[in-house]
Design an enzyme around this catalytic site. Structure first.
Site, PDB file in Angstrom:
ATOM      1  N   CYS A 181      32.288  21.090   9.959  1.00 29.69           N
ATOM      2  CA  CYS A 181      31.528  20.863  11.186  1.00 29.69           C
ATOM      3  C   CYS A 181      31.805  22.099  12.034  1.00 29.69           C
ATOM      4  CB  CYS A 181      31.963  19.606  11.928  1.00 29.69           C
ATOM      5  SG  CYS A 181      31.139  19.489  13.534  1.00 29.69           S
ATOM      6  N   CYS A 230      32.311  21.033  15.995  1.00 27.67           N
ATOM      7  CA  CYS A 230      33.487  20.280  16.465  1.00 27.67           C
ATOM      8  C   CYS A 230      34.242  19.697  15.280  1.00 27.67           C
ATOM      9  CB  CYS A 230      33.079  19.215  17.473  1.00 27.67           C
ATOM     10  SG  CYS A 230      31.634  18.241  16.993  1.00 27.67           S
ATOM     11  N   SER A 231      34.102  18.417  15.029  1.00 26.18           N
ATOM     12  CA  SER A 231      34.919  17.810  13.978  1.00 26.18           C
ATOM     13  C   SER A 231      34.208  16.644  13.305  1.00 26.18           C
ATOM     14  CB  SER A 231      36.238  17.328  14.583  1.00 26.18           C
ATOM     15  OG  SER A 231      35.955  16.388  15.601  1.00 26.18           O
ATOM     16  N   CYS A 232      32.871  16.676  13.291  1.00 28.28           N
ATOM     17  CA  CYS A 232      32.134  15.569  12.681  1.00 28.28           C
ATOM     18  C   CYS A 232      32.548  15.436  11.215  1.00 28.28           C
ATOM     19  CB  CYS A 232      30.635  15.811  12.796  1.00 28.28           C
ATOM     20  SG  CYS A 232      30.109  15.943  14.527  1.00 28.28           S
TER      21      CYS A 232
HETATM   22 CO    CO Z   1      31.114  17.853  15.026  1.00 28.29          CO
END
Ligand code: CO
Length: 202
Positions: free
Chosen positions: A92, A95-97
């Site tokens: 991602c 971000c951190s999906c």
């Molecule tokens: Co994300």
């Protein structure tokens, strides 16, 4: 960050937008029930059941939900298959999906800026550092997750695993192989097949 989260939680609770018991249930689920073992079950089933594999690659959200996996509202899961000619890898960049419902909480490195940036700039370099050698004639495809789209890599089944049950196969599937930053190798001490080999005893 913790203070901000707590402040937000307090405000939302006071305004009646969220039920604290519901929050607790969600947190407990992600701490104790949801994890990479769910993804591993999905992968092992896809290896063992051709119809399930087709359904998974066709619509992973639906296929995974049919297994009774906890699903988060709005998530759309896509399964991408690794083959001898194609290696898929998940990131991602923003971000951190991450596909929480099948892999649990994301590892720290997945959320780190270097991984997010370098996975798209130099995926082969990142893979090499992680011990994954991708041959030059194998295409590397990097999938960028979003809040609405999550990816699960269906890794290649390790050689020497014929005859293993779904449960035994699931035990061999690693979290990192489902992110596409590891490949599965032949187990050093293969588990004993559930069905004993045919033939009489001496
Ligand atoms: Co994300």
């Amino acid at each position: 960050m913790q203070l901000r989260v707590r402040a937000l939680e307090t405000v939302l609770t006071e305004k009646g937008y969220v039920d604290p018991a519901a929050l607790d249930a969600v947190i407990e689920a992600y701490e104790t029930k949801v994890g990479p073992h769910i993804g591993a079950r999905v992968v092992a089933k896809a290896w063992s059941d051709a119809a399930f594999k087709r359904a998974l690659l066709d619509d992973a959200t639906k296929a995974v939900l049919a297994l009774g996996v906890i699903n988060r509202v709005g998530d759309h899961l896509i399964a991408v298959e690794n083959t001898p000619k194609l290696h898929n890898m998940i990131v991602c960049t923003l971000c951190s999906c991450y596909p929480w419902e099948v892999l649990g909480l994301p590892p720290v490195w997945y959320k780190s800026a270097p991984y997010r940036a370098r996975a798209v700039i130099d995926p082969r370099g990142v893979l090499e550092e992680l011990g994954v050698e991708v041959a030059e004639d194998v295409e590397v495809r990097v999938w960028d997750s979003t809040a609405e789209l999550r990816y699960l890599v269906l890794p290649e089944r390790a050689p020497g695993t014929a005859g293993l049950s779904e449960d035994q196969l699931a035990a061999l599937v690693t979290r990192d192989s489902m992110i596409g930053v590891a490949v599965l190798s032949t187990p050093t001490a293969p588990p004993v097949p559930t069905t004993p080999p045919r033939g009489g005893t001496p």
